[in-house]
Design an enzyme around this catalytic site. Structure first.
Site, PDB file in Angstrom:
ATOM      1  CD  GLU A 250      44.067  43.532  38.317  1.00 45.94           C
ATOM      2  OE1 GLU A 250      44.442  44.426  37.516  1.00 45.94           O
ATOM      3  OE2 GLU A 250      43.743  43.763  39.475  1.00 45.94           O
ATOM      4  CB  CYS A 284      44.889  48.311  39.773  1.00 45.28           C
ATOM      5  SG  CYS A 284      43.587  47.204  40.147  1.00 45.28           S
ATOM      6  CD  GLU A 385      49.397  51.172  39.190  1.00 44.92           C
ATOM      7  OE1 GLU A 385      50.235  50.294  39.441  1.00 44.92           O
ATOM      8  OE2 GLU A 385      48.174  50.948  39.098  1.00 44.92           O
TER       9      GLU A 385
HETATM   10  C1  UN1 Z   1      41.931  47.068  42.448  1.00 40.38           C
HETATM   11  O1  UN1 Z   1      42.093  48.267  42.592  1.00 40.38           O
HETATM   12  O2  UN1 Z   1      42.905  46.292  42.446  1.00 40.38           O
HETATM   13  O3  UN1 Z   1      36.849  48.644  40.252  1.00 40.38           O
HETATM   14  C2  UN1 Z   1      40.591  46.449  42.379  1.00 40.38           C
HETATM   15  C3  UN1 Z   1      37.119  48.845  41.433  1.00 40.38           C
HETATM   16  C4  UN1 Z   1      37.042  47.744  42.456  1.00 40.38           C
HETATM   17  C5  UN1 Z   1      38.184  46.800  42.352  1.00 40.38           C
HETATM   18  C6  UN1 Z   1      39.485  47.438  42.260  1.00 40.38           C
HETATM   19  N1  UN1 Z   1      35.786  47.060  42.398  1.00 40.38           N
HETATM   20  O4  UN1 Z   1      37.476  49.909  41.831  1.00 40.38           O
END
Ligand code: UN1
Length: 494
Positions: A250, A284, A385
């Site tokens: 991920e 992310c 990013e």
């Molecule tokens: C991440 O930033 O790696 O959707 C996870 C979201 C969170 C998870 C983010 N529930 O912002």
């Protein structure tokens, strides 16, 4: 003197075999040390793998509902500790107290969800073409697994990996990010406290090259689950390819929010501000591109600037702070250098763009919330990013072009559209190349009962959370029982 913490191997707390350590510091005040942690190497990883291997046979035979029960009990402990841990998380990772709470709540929600999985874990029964033959599929744990997690969600993301590994019947080696070892330790201690058998979950602290790489390389580790950068993910993917290991990744993203002229502007502005600047853009799923229709542009931009201009930047422990520090000095430099790259490429800084150094900011890693205008889709700041409090506006005059721009990156995690036009909505749902699509909701805030993961360079096709969570850690076994009393040959052969 900060407390010294240890690795957890085979149910025992031990220092790194070479005796080396590292400190965890507060991003809002870098001279505050939260703890000293073992700097582990291949030797420690090997000890952890041996413990995981030793525990595996018994653990995989433990009934799944019994395995799942540990998750439920940890969830209940976390509920009791959420206030205390939120404060520690803000001190260790920096984000605001509200967001730290949300992180732990996400962990609790997922523990509950996966605890239920212990009583599902369904396979299928499938008809056989032959008489007196019965066929079905059952799930089988993959074995010893390595879990390598980032610092931006110190409880939620480890839980996304630990919980399904446990319920699946795997035993694991967990290496948390070196920036958030304290919260990882507390989480592992909670599993110890509810009596998880020794060796099922092993904790090895340290850095990627010293402690992460030996987990990937270890011949007895059957699968790796990694959340982090594309750069590291690519290396892990290559090694797992060569070593024939399952690997689920991920990685980064370049998320997008499309704003159409018929959008509810109050909601669109608030969603952009939250999506781009929550966790200081260190998600992310952060909104790092705003693709705005000409018909919405002036109102949206003006209101966004007012909203962002009113954001208080500071220590996440202060209740009115909206923008907390970034994780460390290196990350701060990286974000600042992207701001310079954006300027050089011809994008215009509408607000922010600087490091904050004055009173209250001198000991931390603070950057102003930054919004670029005149960003074009091919600029580096629109493609790469940044993982910081930086977003930019790209103009468009057509929904099809907006979707093409949204898709014109190598990543594909989260995309949002603000519109009330049903045609725009379904064009977005069907054409966006992103694993997560929101209509009239921000790009951040994924819920754990849905699969989480992205297309293209965001990952390699796996999903975390949701009903798919077990797929990372389990094999499918096709089982057939012939009770015909004959040796039957399939495919019509007599
Ligand atoms: C991440 O930033 O790696 O959707 C996870 C979201 C969170 C998870 C983010 N529930 O912002």
């Amino acid at each position: 003197m900060a407390e010294t913490y240890q690795n957890f191997i085979g149910g025992t707390w031990v220092p790194a075999s070479k005796g080396e350590t590292f400190d965890s510091a507060n991003p809002a005040s870098m001279d505050e040390v939260l703890g000293t942690f073992p700097r582990s190497t291949a030797e420690d990883v090997d000890a952890a793998v041996q413990a995981a291997k030793g525990a595996y046979h018994e653990w995989m035979q433990t009934p799944a509902p019994e395995r799942a029960d540990y998750l439920l009990r940890v969830a209940l402990l976390l509920e009791e500790r959420i206030d205390e841990w939120s404060e520690l998380m803000t001190r260790e990772m920096g984000k605001t107290l509200k967001e730290s709470r949300g992180d732990i709540q996400e962990g609790i929600d997922f523990l509950h969800y996966m605890a239920g999985e212990g009583r599902r874990m369904q396979g299928m029964t499938v008809p056989s073409e032959l008489r007196g033959k019965f066929s079905m599929t059952v799930r089988h744990p993959i074995g010893v697994v390595g879990l390598i997690t980032p610092w931006n969600f110190p409880i939620a993301i480890p839980t996304w990996k630990i919980a399904p590994a446990i319920v699946a019947g795997c035993t694991s080696i967990f290496k948390p990010a070196e920036d958030t070892p304290l919260l990882a330790t507390l989480l592992v201690k909670a599993f110890e406290e509810v009596g998880l058998p020794p060796g099922v979950l092993n904790l090895v602290h340290g850095f990627g090259e010293d402690a992460g790489a030996p987990i990937v390389e270890h011949p007895d580790v059957r699968a790796i689950s990694f959340t982090g950068s594309l750069e590291v993910g690519r290396m892990i993917n290559e090694r797992c390819g060569a070593l024939m290991k399952r690997c689920s990744l991920e990685l980064g993203s370049k998320n997008v929010m499309i704003v159409m002229p018929d959008a509810n502007m109050d909601l669109a502005v608030e969603a952009a501000a939250w999506g781009a600047f929550a966790t200081s853009g260190q998600r992310c799923t952060a909104t790092s591109r705003l693709v705005v229709h000409e018909g919405a542009k002036s109102e949206f931009t003006e209101r966004l600037l007012t909203r962002v201009g009113g954001m208080k930047v500071g220590n996440g422990l202060e209740p009115d702070v909206e923008l907390a520090p970034v994780i460390n000095a290196e990350q701060k430099q990286r974000v600042l250098s992207y701001i310079e790259i954006g300027k050089d490429e011809g994008a215009k800084v509408l607000i922010g763009g600087n490091e904050l150094t004055g009173e209250g900011y001198e000991k931390g890693n603070f950057i102003e919330p930054t919004v670029f205008d005149e960003m074009t889709p091919d600029m580096r700041i629109a493609q790469e990013e940044i993982f910081g409090p930086v977003t930019g506006i790209i103009r468009t005059d057509d929904v099809d072009e907006a979707i093409r721009i949204a898709n014109s990156v190598d990543y594909g995690l989260s995309a949002a559209i603000y519109t009330h036009d049903i045609t725009n909505v379904f064009k977005a749902i069907t054409q966006l190349e992103f694993g997560i699509v929101y209509v009239n909701a921000p790009t951040i805030g994924a819920e754990i009962q849905l699969p989480f993961g992205g297309m293209k360079n965001t990952g390699n096709g796996h999903r975390e959370a949701g009903p798919q969570a077990l797929d990372e850690f389990m094999e499918w076994k096709a089982v057939s029982v012939d009770f015909s009393g004959k040796v039957q040959k399939a495919q019509g052969i007599d």
